[in-house]
Design a protein around this motif. Structure first.
Motif, short mmCIF file in Angstrom:
data_model
loop_
_atom_site.label_atom_id
_atom_site.label_comp_id
_atom_site.label_asym_id
_atom_site.label_seq_id
_atom_site.Cartn_x
_atom_site.Cartn_y
_atom_site.Cartn_z
N THR B 141 0.85 -1.19 0.00
CA THR B 141 0.00 0.00 0.00
C THR B 141 0.89 1.25 0.00
OG1 THR B 141 -0.08 0.02 2.43
CG2 THR B 141 -1.85 -1.16 1.29
N PRO B 142 0.39 2.37 -0.52
CA PRO B 142 1.20 3.60 -0.52
C PRO B 142 1.52 4.10 0.90
CG PRO B 142 -1.03 4.00 -1.45
CD PRO B 142 -0.88 2.53 -1.25
N GLU B 143 0.59 3.84 1.83
CA GLU B 143 0.82 4.26 3.21
C GLU B 143 2.01 3.51 3.82
OE1 GLU B 143 -2.12 3.35 1.99
OE2 GLU B 143 -3.57 4.96 2.40
N LEU B 150 9.88 7.14 5.79
CA LEU B 150 10.03 7.91 7.04
C LEU B 150 10.95 7.18 8.02
CD1 LEU B 150 6.33 9.07 7.60
CD2 LEU B 150 8.29 10.60 7.30
N PHE B 151 10.76 5.87 8.11
CA PHE B 151 11.56 5.09 9.06
C PHE B 151 13.04 5.13 8.68
CE2 PHE B 151 13.33 1.48 11.31
CZ PHE B 151 12.70 1.54 12.54
N LYS B 152 13.29 4.92 7.37
CA LYS B 152 14.69 4.90 6.92
C LYS B 152 15.36 6.26 7.08
CE LYS B 152 14.57 0.75 4.29
NZ LYS B 152 14.11 0.05 3.10
N ASP B 153 14.58 7.32 6.91
CA ASP B 153 15.15 8.67 7.01
C ASP B 153 15.33 9.14 8.45
OD1 ASP B 153 15.15 8.74 4.29
OD2 ASP B 153 13.39 10.04 4.09
N TYR B 181 -0.22 0.92 21.16
CA TYR B 181 0.68 1.34 22.25
C TYR B 181 1.75 2.29 21.70
CZ TYR B 181 4.26 1.37 25.82
OH TYR B 181 5.20 1.79 26.74
N MET B 182 2.31 1.93 20.56
CA MET B 182 3.37 2.78 19.99
C MET B 182 2.85 4.14 19.57
SD MET B 182 6.16 0.43 18.06
CE MET B 182 5.13 -0.56 17.01
N LEU B 183 1.61 4.17 19.05
CA LEU B 183 1.03 5.47 18.68
C LEU B 183 1.00 6.41 19.89
CD1 LEU B 183 -2.14 4.77 16.46
CD2 LEU B 183 0.08 5.63 15.72
N ARG B 184 0.53 5.87 21.02
CA ARG B 184 0.41 6.71 22.21
C ARG B 184 1.78 7.19 22.70
NH1 ARG B 184 -2.06 3.33 25.38
NH2 ARG B 184 -0.55 2.98 27.03
N GLN B 185 2.74 6.27 22.72
CA GLN B 185 4.06 6.65 23.23
C GLN B 185 4.75 7.66 22.29
OE1 GLN B 185 5.00 5.87 26.31
NE2 GLN B 185 3.02 4.84 26.43
N PHE B 186 4.61 7.45 21.00
CA PHE B 186 5.21 8.36 20.02
C PHE B 186 4.66 9.78 20.24
CE2 PHE B 186 5.81 10.58 16.08
CZ PHE B 186 6.86 9.99 15.41
N GLU B 187 3.34 9.84 20.38
CA GLU B 187 2.70 11.14 20.59
C GLU B 187 3.20 11.79 21.88
OE1 GLU B 187 -1.51 10.65 20.27
OE2 GLU B 187 -1.87 12.81 20.49
N TRP B 188 3.29 10.99 22.94
CA TRP B 188 3.74 11.53 24.23
C TRP B 188 5.21 11.97 24.15
CZ3 TRP B 188 1.46 8.05 28.72
CH2 TRP B 188 0.06 8.21 28.74
N ASP B 210 0.47 13.83 12.72
CA ASP B 210 -0.17 12.60 13.21
C ASP B 210 -0.23 11.55 12.10
OD1 ASP B 210 -0.44 13.86 15.60
OD2 ASP B 210 -2.63 14.02 15.55
N ASP B 211 -0.39 12.02 10.88
CA ASP B 211 -0.45 11.14 9.73
C ASP B 211 0.89 10.43 9.50
OD1 ASP B 211 -2.16 10.31 7.53
OD2 ASP B 211 -0.66 11.32 6.25
N ASP B 212 1.99 11.18 9.56
CA ASP B 212 3.33 10.59 9.43
C ASP B 212 3.54 9.56 10.53
OD1 ASP B 212 3.98 12.33 7.36
OD2 ASP B 212 5.02 13.77 8.66
N MET B 213 3.11 9.94 11.72
CA MET B 213 3.29 9.08 12.89
C MET B 213 2.61 7.72 12.65
SD MET B 213 1.84 9.91 16.71
CE MET B 213 0.08 9.75 16.40
#
Lengths: 104, 243
Positions: B141-143, B150-153, B181-188, B210-213
């Motif tokens: 998928t494009p997403e 994003l991860f590699k960069d 769980y990772m979404l919440r921690q990333f945001e925090w 939030d979309d990149d996240m």
């Protein structure tokens, strides 16, 4: 730790014997991790600043759960409970409240 | 209530309050030397005691240490031991806000620095859940592709090519972790709410939308975990706690 395990087993047994156990609420009380803080018997909370729940009024229990989940109640240590309320829907809250209210 | 117990509960209440009023401005120095973390790292772990201590953790993280797909509780099985020591020591020192876990992290609940050494050794050896919570966009998928870029960069320097992390450097293993769980921690972490985050990571992700996240974390959740680290099936039960 062994003593603690024994105490927990004894508490569980005591609940089973008292006959107040209603399967749905009892299972939810464990699987939604309520017992981690409020104690397996619902009257031995992990901290003295957390409430004993056994025998509390059903309507009161349900209201607190709803209000903590929605953020309407955000005082005291409700932040600790809000974190887990995402796992509990309203029908489940009602089951848990009914079961807790029936405990001695 | 007897006076001693009252005093103790008052002290706990105070420490809980101070832990919860700390603001984003109080971000702690990342991985500063000293404290219980350093002490626990030097101790020889006792796995048998680690298993006993883990009983407390298992009430939320489950006896397998697999957490919940809802993201309420993370998978801790198989996490790098140094990461586990750092996070536990940080939570009980009040460096990482976690009001739900805080009381269980206290010496009264689980014990001293030796207990940290023991329980973390036990958790690190547990096989991981092969059926962790994944993001909505599978490979192709494009997403997914955007997340990969994003991860590699942004992420590979510390979290490694597929989110393996690095025990020596206290960088967590994020592959096999639950998506929510990772979404919440990333945001925090991005928004300064977690407080014990690595400042380099905060800088690196501060402009993530939030979309990149969602996309970058989605990509991580679709990476394969080394089969040697996984339990044989999602129905595996921890024999140490099976009765």
């Amino acid at each position: 730790m062994k003593n603690k395990t024994f105490a927990l087993a004894a508490a569980t047994l005591a609940l089973a014997i008292s006959g107040a156990v209603q399967a749905g609420g009892a299972e939810l009380y464990q699987s939604k991790t309520c017992w981690s803080c409020h104690g397996k018997d619902a009257k031995s909370p992990v901290l003295p600043i957390y409430p004993k729940l056994a025998g509390q009024n059903e309507a009161y229990l349900l209201n607190q759960m709803k209000d903590i989940k929605s953020g309407t109640r955000n005082n005291g240590q409700s932040a600790a409970m809000k974190g887990v309320m995402g796992m509990v829907n309203e029908a489940e809250m009602a089951e848990i409240a009914k079961w807790l209210a029936g405990l001695k | 209530m007897n006076p001693k117990l009252l005093l103790k509960s008052g002290m706990i209440a105070l420490s809980l309050m101070s832990a919860s009023v700390a603001s984003a401005a109080d971000i702690v120095k990342w991985n500063a030397a000293g404290g219980e973390e350093e002490e626990a790292l030097k101790l020889e772990p006792d796995l048998e005691n680690g298993m006993d201590v883990f009983e407390v953790c298992s009430a939320c993280h489950l006896t397998e240490g697999w957490g919940e797909k809802t993201g309420t509780f993370p998978q801790i099985a198989g996490q790098h031991r140094n990461v586990l020591i750092k996070q536990l020591a940080d939570i009980r020192a009040g460096n990482r806000d976690n009001p739900t876990m805080y009381p269980f992290s206290l010496p009264e609940s689980i014990g001293d620095a030796q207990a940290l050494a023991d329980v973390t050794a036990y958790i690190a050896k547990l096989p991981m859940n092969p059926d962790w919570g994944k993001g909505p966009w599978p490979p192709g998928t494009p997403e997914y592709a955007k997340g990969e870029k994003l991860f590699k960069d942004n992420c590979v320097k510390c979290h490694k090519a597929h989110g393996e992390g690095d025990n020596e450097k206290f960088y967590p293993k994020i592959q096999g972790q639950h998506y929510k769980y990772m979404l919440r921690q990333f945001e925090w972490i991005r928004d300064g709410k977690r407080r014990n985050a690595n400042p380099d990571m905060m800088k690196q992700i501060k402009n993530f939308s939030d979309d990149d996240m969602k996309k970058v974390i989605n990509w991580v959740t679709h990476q394969k975990v080394d089969p040697k680290l996984l339990a044989p099936s999602k129905d595996w039960v921890n024999p140490d706690f099976a009765d």
